[in-house]
Design an enzyme around this catalytic site. Structure first.
Site, short mmCIF file in Angstrom:
data_model
loop_
_atom_site.label_atom_id
_atom_site.label_comp_id
_atom_site.label_asym_id
_atom_site.label_seq_id
_atom_site.Cartn_x
_atom_site.Cartn_y
_atom_site.Cartn_z
N LYS B 84 41.46 38.28 47.45
CA LYS B 84 42.87 38.65 47.95
C LYS B 84 43.85 37.86 47.28
O LYS B 84 45.02 38.29 47.51
CB LYS B 84 42.29 39.81 48.30
CG LYS B 84 41.39 40.79 49.22
CD LYS B 84 41.91 41.97 47.88
CE LYS B 84 41.46 43.17 47.49
NZ LYS B 84 41.56 44.14 46.67
N GLU B 106 49.02 48.12 50.56
CA GLU B 106 48.57 48.89 51.14
C GLU B 106 47.21 48.30 51.70
O GLU B 106 47.11 46.85 50.78
CB GLU B 106 47.73 49.87 50.32
CG GLU B 106 46.72 49.47 48.73
CD GLU B 106 47.36 48.59 47.95
OE1 GLU B 106 48.45 48.05 48.27
OE2 GLU B 106 46.30 47.73 47.45
N SER B 373 32.78 38.25 47.07
CA SER B 373 34.33 38.22 47.55
C SER B 373 35.35 37.68 48.34
O SER B 373 36.30 37.42 48.55
CB SER B 373 34.90 39.80 46.65
OG SER B 373 34.38 40.53 48.08
#
Lengths: 256, 393
Positions: B84, B106, B373
């Site tokens: 992210k 969000e 990830s």
């Protein structure tokens, strides 16, 4: 002049909004009858959607409760078909793009025409995406209503000049819901609208009192009230119709 | 940029936001080839986020599964613990260049919220994170981390009180306050230009994989496997291989309790085309277009839609999307921990689970790259609970 524009022919128009099926369709029908009896010029019927992203908490809750009560697009269509037999003022749908798309756009829009719906408002369908449904709306002679917001600025002219039915002017930033004060300087926006279209314009978002409605009606051809009506329905539930009628009368008197 | 991937994508948002996304697109077009911007971003990637991330040969796993060679792209080693941060640093830098002083975002599992709060702290920006109330309970530690980083966390009670509702509320907040605020969307979804911007910032993953695998193996991989919710780490892992037709691209979506049940979030497998959250793409929905409540053990994949470019890659057959159940993902979470000493995020464990099935069916000269990830520390409590072990977070 089409049917929607007729609603603006006798002075300032009052356009009340109601979520279909909140708390049930019988109450919605009773409220619409009272609205018409008390001077509503055009009825905006909300088809409930699971995730109404342009709505504030009041209408979000109404959408959710209506869906929980078992209301579906098909039931709303049947409901409007029956209502149309006794109501002659123009009626338009307000819902979200996926309600139309998910049902099948042609099936949805042709049904609108068949049951006497005169226009559709889709807050998540801006100018750039209107061709998603516009050709079908034209084919079935249902007006696709355009919106202008306080942030529209350089977009006002092109949106206005292509608009059909009436133009929905969003009074304020943010989502639907009552506001104590509307601070946007709407007059310059409406001036550009007038320069670019002859169709009527109505102001919505945040209007809840006769005083606000009166003030807004001096700028535009009509006013739209939603959340304030839903609040009345939340308060009185199945017995809301006479209170909605009284509210309609107060707004209509204030703008007449 | 035209904002479309085949028929998917577009800008299905309220008029109030149109000039904001137009302004964002213009700024991005201006800066994406700007040398200073890219130098600044590369410096942040390398010196702040810890890039390039390792491409690790999982030798024990390879031997154990007895088939294709397995490499892990270690996005879990990035600062803040997931991929992210790549997107967030890019968007925060862009927002700063645009003169914005406030970031909103969000978050589902909390990884994107933590990354956004981190960038806001670094760039001296105000930060508000919207998080479903259910998720604030499932991920209490991440809520604390965001607050520690100076962000305000707003729990969302509407709808299903999960990621979808957090996205809706972030959009609502953006319509309320636009002039000083950038909506730092966390995945390759939403209205144009977000799917493109987020993809470009995440494309560093496949760019690095390509360089690293050529160094190690002197050839391209045969498979790249990544988990897909909105799909940002997957598109980042796929992007620089799109033209390399020999590389098979596989996205693993969350099947929850199974694609035959209603408790699933497998959008491609169980959904159909729709229009929601600013985009045309695949969505889990009922026959009237109502967005379906979805479920996955992974809060990060617990979303009823998928990015429009994935919808396009699915339709054209360039990428394949497979469902992985909670049970398979939890087993993979445990497997990678025990086999390689790497605890993957439960999201990433979906990709590991598919590789476990695929590798033994392939000859030993094939190469699989799995994108890990994120790291799995955040998931230990919920996996323990799934296995019937009660621990305090």
């Amino acid at each position: 002049m089409n049917k929607i524009q007729n609603a603006f022919a006798q002075g300032k128009a009052f356009i009340p909004f109601i979520t279909c099926g909140y708390p049930n369709l019988e109450t919605t029908a009773a409220c619409v009858r009272e609205m018409v009896k008390n001077g509503a010029d055009l009825i905006e019927l909300g088809i409930p959607f699971s995730d109404p992203t342009a709505e504030g908490v009041v209408i979000q809750e109404a959408n959710l409760k209506a869906l929980q009560g078992g209301v579906t697009t098909e039931k709303v269509f049947d409901f409007v078909k029956n209502l149309r037999e006794e109501i002659s003022v123009p009626m338009i749908f307000m819902t979200y793009a996926n309600v139309v798309f998910g049902y099948g756009a042609e099936k949805f829009i042709s049904t609108c025409a068949k049951i006497g719906i005169d226009g559709i408002i889709l807050p998540d369908l801006p100018f750039e995406e209107k061709n998603e449904f516009l050709p079908l709306c034209r084919k079935y002679n249902v007006n696709l209503i355009s919106m202008i917001a306080p942030t529209s600025e350089n977009r006002i002219a092109k949106i206005s000049s292509a608009a059909e039915g009436f133009l929905y002017i969003v009074s304020s930033l943010g989502v639907t819901g009552t506001r104590s004060e509307i601070t946007t300087d709407l007059a310059p926006m409406i001036k550009i609208v007038r320069e670019n279209t002859k169709i009527p314009c109505a102001i919505g978002f945040g209007i809840s009192t006769p005083e606000q409605a009166k003030k807004m009606s001096t700028l535009a051809d009509g006013v739209i009230v939603g959340s304030a009506i839903i609040k009345i329905i939340s308060k009185y539930a199945e017995n809301a119709a006479p209170f909605v009628g009284e509210f309609t009368k107060n707004i209509k008197d204030a703008i007449s | 940029m035209n904002g479309r991937f085949g028929i998917y994508g577009g800008q299905y948002i309220p008029e109030t936001l149109m000039n904001a996304v137009i302004e964002l697109e213009a700024a991005y077009e201006k800066f994406k080839h700007d040398k200073n911007f890219n130098d600044e971003l590369t410096k942040l990637f390398n010196e702040y986020a810890g890039r390039p991330s390792l491409l690790y040969f999982a030798e024990k796993m390879t031997r154990d599964l007895g088939g294709a060679k397995i490499y892990l792209k270690r996005e879990d080693l990035n600062h803040t613990g997931s991929h992210k941060i790549n997107n967030v640093l890019g968007q925060a830098l862009l927002a700063k260049k645009m003169g914005k002083t406030r970031l909103i975002a969000e978050t589902g599992a909390g990884q994107h919220g933590v990354a956004t709060a981190t960038a806001a702290a670094l760039f001296n920006m105000e930060c508000v994170i919207f998080m479903g109330e259910e998720d604030t309970k499932r991920q209490a530690l991440n809520v604390y981390r965001m607050k520690l980083l100076g962000a305000e966390v707003v729990p969302i009670k509407s709808g299903t009180a999960t990621l979808k509702d957090a996205v809706s509320e972030a959009f609502r907040e953006w319509t309320r306050r636009i002039s000083d605020t950038h909506y730092c969307l966390g995945s390759v979804m939403g209205p144009h230009p977000f799917p493109t911007i987020v993809r470009d910032f995440q494309a560093v993953i496949s760019k690095e994989i390509k360089t690293q695998i050529l160094q190690k193996e002197n050839r391209l991989p045969d498979y790249v496997i990544a988990c897909v919710g909105g799909g940002s780490n997957a598109i980042g892992s796929f992007y620089n291989f799109l033209e390399d037709k020999s590389v098979k691209l596989i996205g693993c979506e969350a099947a929850g309790r199974g694609v035959e049940t209603f408790e699933t979030a497998a959008t491609i497998t169980t959904g159909r085309a729709g229009i929601f959250h600013g985009m045309k793409s695949y969505f889990c929905q009922d026959k009237f277009g109502g967005i379906a409540p979805v479920y996955s053990i992974s809060a990060g994949l617990d979303y009823p839609g998928i990015g429009p470019e994935h919808a396009f890659l699915n339709d054209t057959g360039r990428a394949e999307y497979v469902p992985i159940t909670d049970e398979e993902a939890v087993s993979a979470f445990e497997y990678l921990s025990k086999t390689e000493g790497i605890i993957p995020a439960i999201e990433s464990a979906h990709a590991v689970a598919y590789a476990q099935k695929l590798a033994p069916t392939l000859p030993k000269d094939k190469i699989i790259v799995i994108t890990i990830s994120g790291r799995g520390d955040k998931d230990c409590a919920s996996v323990a609970k799934y296995r019937g072990v009660d621990i305090d977070e």
